[in-house]
Design a protein around this motif. Structure first.
Motif, PDB file in Angstrom:
ATOM      1  N   THR A   9       0.840  -1.199   0.000  1.00  0.00           N
ATOM      2  CA  THR A   9       0.000   0.000   0.000  1.00  0.00           C
ATOM      3  C   THR A   9       0.875   1.249   0.000  1.00  0.00           C
ATOM      4  O   THR A   9       1.826   1.350   0.780  1.00  0.00           O
ATOM      5  CB  THR A   9      -0.918   0.015   1.227  1.00  0.00           C
ATOM      6  OG1 THR A   9      -1.707  -1.179   1.231  1.00  0.00           O
ATOM      7  CG2 THR A   9      -1.834   1.226   1.209  1.00  0.00           C
ATOM      8  N   MET A  10       0.550   2.195  -0.892  1.00  0.00           N
ATOM      9  CA  MET A  10       1.357   3.401  -1.046  1.00  0.00           C
ATOM     10  C   MET A  10       0.674   4.579  -0.359  1.00  0.00           C
ATOM     11  O   MET A  10      -0.560   4.702  -0.361  1.00  0.00           O
ATOM     12  CB  MET A  10       1.564   3.719  -2.531  1.00  0.00           C
ATOM     13  CG  MET A  10       2.252   2.600  -3.309  1.00  0.00           C
ATOM     14  SD  MET A  10       2.516   3.022  -5.028  1.00  0.00           S
ATOM     15  CE  MET A  10       3.716   4.330  -4.852  1.00  0.00           C
ATOM     16  N   ALA A  11       1.487   5.448   0.223  1.00  0.00           N
ATOM     17  CA  ALA A  11       0.961   6.647   0.890  1.00  0.00           C
ATOM     18  C   ALA A  11       0.520   7.665  -0.153  1.00  0.00           C
ATOM     19  O   ALA A  11       1.110   7.781  -1.234  1.00  0.00           O
ATOM     20  CB  ALA A  11       2.027   7.240   1.798  1.00  0.00           C
ATOM     21  N   ALA A  12      -0.550   8.417   0.183  1.00  0.00           N
ATOM     22  CA  ALA A  12      -1.051   9.451  -0.722  1.00  0.00           C
ATOM     23  C   ALA A  12      -0.107  10.639  -0.716  1.00  0.00           C
ATOM     24  O   ALA A  12       0.467  10.998   0.317  1.00  0.00           O
ATOM     25  CB  ALA A  12      -2.445   9.891  -0.299  1.00  0.00           C
ATOM     26  N   VAL A  13       0.102  11.218  -1.894  1.00  0.00           N
ATOM     27  CA  VAL A  13       0.955  12.405  -2.030  1.00  0.00           C
ATOM     28  C   VAL A  13       0.131  13.493  -2.716  1.00  0.00           C
ATOM     29  O   VAL A  13      -0.286  13.312  -3.879  1.00  0.00           O
ATOM     30  CB  VAL A  13       2.217  12.098  -2.849  1.00  0.00           C
ATOM     31  CG1 VAL A  13       3.077  13.356  -2.972  1.00  0.00           C
ATOM     32  CG2 VAL A  13       3.020  10.970  -2.218  1.00  0.00           C
ATOM     33  N   PRO A  14      -0.218  14.622  -2.065  1.00  0.00           N
ATOM     34  CA  PRO A  14       0.130  14.889  -0.657  1.00  0.00           C
ATOM     35  C   PRO A  14      -0.804  14.151   0.284  1.00  0.00           C
ATOM     36  O   PRO A  14      -1.894  13.759  -0.101  1.00  0.00           O
ATOM     37  CB  PRO A  14      -0.041  16.398  -0.561  1.00  0.00           C
ATOM     38  CG  PRO A  14      -1.089  16.711  -1.573  1.00  0.00           C
ATOM     39  CD  PRO A  14      -0.897  15.754  -2.717  1.00  0.00           C
ATOM     40  N   GLY A  15      -0.354  13.927   1.503  1.00  0.00           N
ATOM     41  CA  GLY A  15      -1.127  13.204   2.505  1.00  0.00           C
ATOM     42  C   GLY A  15      -2.235  14.086   3.080  1.00  0.00           C
ATOM     43  O   GLY A  15      -2.487  15.186   2.576  1.00  0.00           O
ATOM     44  N   PRO A  16      -2.857  13.651   4.130  1.00  0.00           N
ATOM     45  CA  PRO A  16      -2.627  12.332   4.745  1.00  0.00           C
ATOM     46  C   PRO A  16      -3.433  11.255   4.045  1.00  0.00           C
ATOM     47  O   PRO A  16      -4.230  11.532   3.168  1.00  0.00           O
ATOM     48  CB  PRO A  16      -3.114  12.573   6.171  1.00  0.00           C
ATOM     49  CG  PRO A  16      -4.229  13.560   6.012  1.00  0.00           C
ATOM     50  CD  PRO A  16      -3.834  14.472   4.888  1.00  0.00           C
ATOM     51  N   GLY A  17      -3.222   9.990   4.455  1.00  0.00           N
ATOM     52  CA  GLY A  17      -4.004   8.889   3.935  1.00  0.00           C
ATOM     53  C   GLY A  17      -3.169   7.935   3.090  1.00  0.00           C
ATOM     54  O   GLY A  17      -1.965   8.110   2.892  1.00  0.00           O
ATOM     55  N   TRP A  18      -3.878   6.908   2.588  1.00  0.00           N
ATOM     56  CA  TRP A  18      -3.241   5.857   1.791  1.00  0.00           C
ATOM     57  C   TRP A  18      -4.025   5.644   0.510  1.00  0.00           C
ATOM     58  O   TRP A  18      -5.214   5.932   0.434  1.00  0.00           O
ATOM     59  CB  TRP A  18      -3.187   4.551   2.595  1.00  0.00           C
ATOM     60  CG  TRP A  18      -2.458   4.707   3.901  1.00  0.00           C
ATOM     61  CD1 TRP A  18      -2.980   5.096   5.092  1.00  0.00           C
ATOM     62  CD2 TRP A  18      -1.078   4.494   4.098  1.00  0.00           C
ATOM     63  NE1 TRP A  18      -2.037   5.155   6.058  1.00  0.00           N
ATOM     64  CE2 TRP A  18      -0.814   4.771   5.478  1.00  0.00           C
ATOM     65  CE3 TRP A  18      -0.011   4.105   3.301  1.00  0.00           C
ATOM     66  CZ2 TRP A  18       0.436   4.672   6.043  1.00  0.00           C
ATOM     67  CZ3 TRP A  18       1.234   3.985   3.869  1.00  0.00           C
ATOM     68  CH2 TRP A  18       1.472   4.267   5.212  1.00  0.00           C
ATOM     69  N   LEU A  19      -3.379   5.146  -0.502  1.00  0.00           N
ATOM     70  CA  LEU A  19      -4.010   4.895  -1.796  1.00  0.00           C
ATOM     71  C   LEU A  19      -4.234   3.400  -1.978  1.00  0.00           C
ATOM     72  O   LEU A  19      -3.350   2.580  -1.663  1.00  0.00           O
ATOM     73  CB  LEU A  19      -3.139   5.419  -2.936  1.00  0.00           C
ATOM     74  CG  LEU A  19      -2.866   6.928  -2.967  1.00  0.00           C
ATOM     75  CD1 LEU A  19      -1.924   7.260  -4.117  1.00  0.00           C
ATOM     76  CD2 LEU A  19      -4.165   7.706  -3.103  1.00  0.00           C
ATOM     77  N   CYS A  20      -5.425   3.071  -2.496  1.00  0.00           N
ATOM     78  CA  CYS A  20      -5.642   1.666  -2.867  1.00  0.00           C
ATOM     79  C   CYS A  20      -4.833   1.356  -4.121  1.00  0.00           C
ATOM     80  O   CYS A  20      -4.345   2.258  -4.805  1.00  0.00           O
ATOM     81  CB  CYS A  20      -7.131   1.410  -3.086  1.00  0.00           C
ATOM     82  SG  CYS A  20      -7.824   2.342  -4.464  1.00  0.00           S
ATOM     83  N   HIS A  21      -4.755   0.083  -4.444  1.00  0.00           N
ATOM     84  CA  HIS A  21      -3.912  -0.307  -5.579  1.00  0.00           C
ATOM     85  C   HIS A  21      -4.359   0.311  -6.901  1.00  0.00           C
ATOM     86  O   HIS A  21      -3.515   0.826  -7.661  1.00  0.00           O
ATOM     87  CB  HIS A  21      -3.873  -1.838  -5.687  1.00  0.00           C
ATOM     88  CG  HIS A  21      -3.248  -2.500  -4.490  1.00  0.00           C
ATOM     89  ND1 HIS A  21      -2.252  -1.918  -3.738  1.00  0.00           N
ATOM     90  CD2 HIS A  21      -3.494  -3.722  -3.902  1.00  0.00           C
ATOM     91  CE1 HIS A  21      -1.904  -2.718  -2.743  1.00  0.00           C
ATOM     92  NE2 HIS A  21      -2.656  -3.827  -2.815  1.00  0.00           N
TER      93      HIS A  21
END
Length: 487
Positions: A9-21
């Motif tokens: 799982t990759m971090a969202a840029v810009p954050g916060p949060g995470w990105l699904c595949h």
């Protein structure tokens, strides 16, 4: 949207949060891509430029004809007489390719033959050797190399069918047993040359018959790589020096025995045969010491021209030097091989050049690792007749030595200069003769072997044209053993 978080799982840029595949892939990133490791440094390529000095030449008409005849050897009899010299060339070509067979070997048979040489008889059957004897009844000289299939029956046929044979040279007659040797000697009392190599069944009884039957006529004897040779053999050979035989033996080769003969027995042998010897090879008799030189060769040889004593580890530098310094009753040697005697060095070579330098044509000092450059250079002045030299594994063999041998030594020697606190030789010493005045030189030099001489560099003389007018190789000379050949 909810989803399970994993290591991919990759971090969202810009954050916060995470990105699904799917969202991560939409941004152009692959969450499953393996990270690249650090790039390896590329090793620098070998920048040496090795120039080939080999010239391509058109083959001669003769060589083309020989190749064609060799290709169609089975049909060559339809051509009729093709000449003795051409037959010799064809024989060598066939032997080189190991193509000589029981069928095509008959091309070289003739009832008028007095001399026959087969350089590779590996593929000849015992019956083929019997046929050889039947179809060449007038032979006086016979040489067979790699004749391992000769058995007793074939050799007995040769003994009875070649009554005029006076010279026999065999390489590898493994299967011939003592009774066959004895029968051959008894039927050939006029044998003059008997040269055999690698015959493990040849024993003392065979030698006794050889001496008794052929001792008065025997001129050349080679018993090389004979496993049963020992001190009793030498005692039997000494009989040739008695008044009963008045021996004519001038050539003696007892090299490479199964076990070394003793020094006292060898000295006794030379006391009997030495005065008439012209050629002597006692290589690999490892029990021989300096005493053999001073008590065997020194007092008992008078006309020796070729001496081969390689791999005698007990010889010392001082002992060999003393021997040559005292050897005034023998003329200069033409050929000398003292290779693989690792204790020999400057003193020995200096004494050798003092004794034989003016006549020396072939010199082998392979393995003399302690020879100095100055003594090697002195050959250019003291060995003007030198044609072939083997200086393999001599540490101080350098470009300057080869240059001195080829063109002569600079007058006044090679100057050394300090450069960066280190002595270096004047580079002008490697230039052409118009730059440095030179004297001496081995003007008849044909071959130099420099295996293991790691101080030979690309600056070494690589090509000499029209330097030697009387060379056997009309196209020049070469140095063998380095990464290039000189022609």
């Amino acid at each position: 949207r909810e989803f399970a978080k994993t290591v991919y799982t990759m971090a969202a840029v810009p954050g916060p949060g995470w990105l699904c595949h799917p969202c991560a892939k939409a941004t152009g990133n692959d969450p499953f891509k393996k990270p690249q490791g650090p790039r390896k440094k590329k090793l620098p390529a070998d920048k040496r430029v090795i120039t080939s000095f080999e010239e391509r030449r058109f083959p001669s008409l003769v060589s083309l004809c020989v190749q064609l005849i060799t290709k169609y050897i089975d049909d060559v009899e339809s051509l009729g007489d093709i000449g003795t010299l051409n037959v010799e060339a064809i024989s060598k070509a066939l032997s080189k390719n190991r193509s000589l067979t029981s069928e095509n070997v008959q091309l070289f048979y003739n009832v008028a033959n007095t001399t026959l040489t087969l350089y590779d008889a590996t593929n000849l059957s015992p019956d083929a050797f019997q046929t050889l004897a039947f179809l060449n009844p007038n032979l006086t000289t016979l040489r067979l190399d790699f004749c391992g299939q000769i058995n007793d029956e074939a050799f007995n046929t040769m003994s009875s069918s070649l009554p005029a044979l006076t010279e026999l040279e065999l390489l590898g007659p493994f299967l011939v047993r003592p009774p066959s040797w004895i029968n051959f000697f008894a039927t050939h009392p006029n044998l003059e040359r008997f040269l055999i190599t690698q015959s493990p069944r040849f024993d003392l009884e065979c030698l006794e018959t050889l001496i008794s039957s052929c001792g008065s006529s025997l001129q050349e004897l080679r018993l090389k790589e004979i496993g049963k040779i020992d001190d009793e053999f030498l005692q039997e050979l000494s009989r040739l020096g008695s008044d009963d035989y008045r021996h004519r033996l001038t050539y003696l080769d007892l090299s490479d025995p199964g076990e070394s003969c003793g020094e006292e027995a060898m000295i006794d042998l030379l006391s009997a045969l030495g005065p008439e010897l012209v050629y002597l090879n006692l290589s690999n008799h490892i029990l021989l010491t300096d005493a053999f030189l001073s008590e065997g060769i020194l007092p008992h040889t008078r006309i020796l021209r070729s001496l081969i004593l390689n791999n005698l580890p007990e010889l010392t530098d001082r002992g060999v030097a003393s021997f040559f310094e005292s050897w005034s009753n023998n003329p200069p040697l033409v050929s000398l091989d003292l290779s693989r005697n690792h204790l020999l060095a400057d003193n020995a070579l200096t004494a050798i050049l003092e004794h034989s330098g003016e006549a020396l044509e072939e010199l082998n000092v392979n393995g003399w690792r302690h020879l100095s450059e100055d003594v090697l250079i002195s050959l250019a002045i003291r060995a003007p007749e030198l044609r072939k030299a083997d200086v393999g594994w001599v540490r101080d063999m350098t470009d300057f030595v080869v240059k001195a041998w080829v063109d002569g030594t600079p007058q006044g020697g090679v100057e050394t200069k300090l450069k960066g606190g280190k002595e270096e030789k004047d580079p002008n010493a490697m230039q052409v003769d118009t730059v440095v005045v030179r004297t001496g030189g081995c003007k008849k030099l044909e071959e130099v072997k420099v295996w293991g001489c790691n101080r030979i560099t690309l600056k070494c003389p690589r090509r000499v044209r029209n330097l030697f007018s009387d060379m056997k190789r009309a196209d020049g000379w070469f140095v063998e053993g380095h990464e290039y050949l000189w022609y």
